[in-house]
Design a protein around this motif. Sequence first.
Motif, PDB file in Angstrom:
ATOM      1  N   UNK A  43      51.630  55.650  21.723  1.00  0.00           N
ATOM      2  CA  UNK A  43      50.710  56.496  22.473  1.00  0.00           C
ATOM      3  C   UNK A  43      50.591  56.021  23.918  1.00  0.00           C
ATOM      4  N   UNK A  44      50.595  54.711  24.127  1.00  0.00           N
ATOM      5  CA  UNK A  44      50.496  54.181  25.489  1.00  0.00           C
ATOM      6  C   UNK A  44      51.738  54.566  26.299  1.00  0.00           C
ATOM      7  N   UNK A  45      52.911  54.438  25.685  1.00  0.00           N
ATOM      8  CA  UNK A  45      54.148  54.748  26.404  1.00  0.00           C
ATOM      9  C   UNK A  45      54.323  56.243  26.647  1.00  0.00           C
ATOM     10  N   UNK A  46      53.646  57.056  25.874  1.00  0.00           N
ATOM     11  CA  UNK A  46      53.821  58.506  26.006  1.00  0.00           C
ATOM     12  C   UNK A  46      52.899  59.123  27.050  1.00  0.00           C
ATOM     13  N   UNK A  47      52.038  58.329  27.665  1.00  0.00           N
ATOM     14  CA  UNK A  47      51.132  58.843  28.691  1.00  0.00           C
ATOM     15  C   UNK A  47      51.625  58.436  30.074  1.00  0.00           C
ATOM     16  N   UNK A  48      51.990  59.427  30.875  1.00  0.00           N
ATOM     17  CA  UNK A  48      52.469  59.134  32.224  1.00  0.00           C
ATOM     18  C   UNK A  48      51.320  58.802  33.167  1.00  0.00           C
ATOM     19  N   UNK A  49      50.116  59.244  32.802  1.00  0.00           N
ATOM     20  CA  UNK A  49      48.918  58.973  33.598  1.00  0.00           C
ATOM     21  C   UNK A  49      47.829  58.480  32.647  1.00  0.00           C
ATOM     22  N   UNK A  50      47.212  57.366  32.959  1.00  0.00           N
ATOM     23  CA  UNK A  50      46.128  56.845  32.131  1.00  0.00           C
ATOM     24  C   UNK A  50      44.810  57.433  32.630  1.00  0.00           C
ATOM     25  N   UNK A  51      44.112  58.092  31.731  1.00  0.00           N
ATOM     26  CA  UNK A  51      42.835  58.703  32.116  1.00  0.00           C
ATOM     27  C   UNK A  51      41.922  58.723  30.910  1.00  0.00           C
ATOM     28  N   UNK A  52      40.705  59.172  31.123  1.00  0.00           N
ATOM     29  CA  UNK A  52      39.740  59.217  30.034  1.00  0.00           C
ATOM     30  C   UNK A  52      39.907  60.457  29.172  1.00  0.00           C
ATOM     31  N   UNK A  53      40.737  61.418  29.607  1.00  0.00           N
ATOM     32  CA  UNK A  53      40.876  62.653  28.832  1.00  0.00           C
ATOM     33  C   UNK A  53      41.685  62.460  27.547  1.00  0.00           C
ATOM     34  N   UNK A  54      42.743  61.671  27.608  1.00  0.00           N
ATOM     35  CA  UNK A  54      43.628  61.517  26.465  1.00  0.00           C
ATOM     36  C   UNK A  54      43.115  60.491  25.469  1.00  0.00           C
TER      37      UNK A  54
END
Length: 326
Positions: free
Chosen positions: A163-174
């Motif tokens: 899940x960490x690698x699949x997020x191009x942007x770290x935010x509170x939404x995901x």
Amino acid sequence: LTAATCMRLVTEPAAVEKKGLWGWAVVDRGGPHAEGDKWMDAVFRRVREAGIPVYLDDWPQTLPSKFPLSRDVALYCGWYAPDANGPFADPSFRFRPGAVAMHLHSFSASEFRTPGRGWSAALLEKGADVTVGNVYEPFLGASHRFDVFVDRLLDGYTVAEASWMSMSVVSWQGVVFGDPLYRPYARMKSMDVQPSEEDRYFQGWWASRLQFGDRWRERAERLLESARKAPSSFLYEALALEYLYRKEYVQAGNMVSTALSSAPDARDHSRLLLESLLVDRARGGNKACLLQMDSVQARMPSADFLPALEEWRRRVTPPPPAPVKK
């Protein structure tokens, strides 16, 4: 979420890891943005390469209401509807234990208290052990990339890592739900698993990919030998869909017909009939599909799944001619 679902998310993954996450993959493409469909197409290719049998829905709409989806679904990736619909709103459907299920929508995880709202809670209540979602609008580029998430899980990474690698942007939404240390496919790569008897056909499909790689003719011949000895229709169905994706429509039609003769129940029989329409549609377009629908309706073993057929009928029925202006 119910207390029982929360406890299952904690206890079930460890047991599933030991025997492997066997089952169907379902990919539902056809969303509103080309980039999202690229992700779905990449998932479709990756699971086939890994040795997972897959059902692809490429209609612009999501899976239809009452579609007789197999209860052996272990991986689901789809989009794009605001609330759980189709087979996921059907009380008779449930995922395989350990399943990973994700629906791409901007607000998929914004609601957990109202039954039937959103996707994340609905998928978990249907038996999935892992899902990802959004609590608010992240826009497509900041959502979890399903193709990366699935690829990393198949490579043996944990849910947290994938899940960490699949997020191009770290935010509170995901957000991600499930055991962060769950590795559903890690032991399957080396076949260091103890599958149950009911998993042996899925394991055979996986093993055939490891053995034959891209040599499809040899692989199909071996799988067909196994299918002739098996009491289950699974291998014939998986072969039918693979032939369909390879645009070998005569073989696909033959495999569907053979699978129908050994379908174990009304759900599988109905799904195979609908898959025969997919072959007709691929060969001759919507018109050919429409011409066969009355025949399929007459052969449906249960009225429970007729809404799916009727929804497909509406999709392929030509619109009425525009009124002539006087």
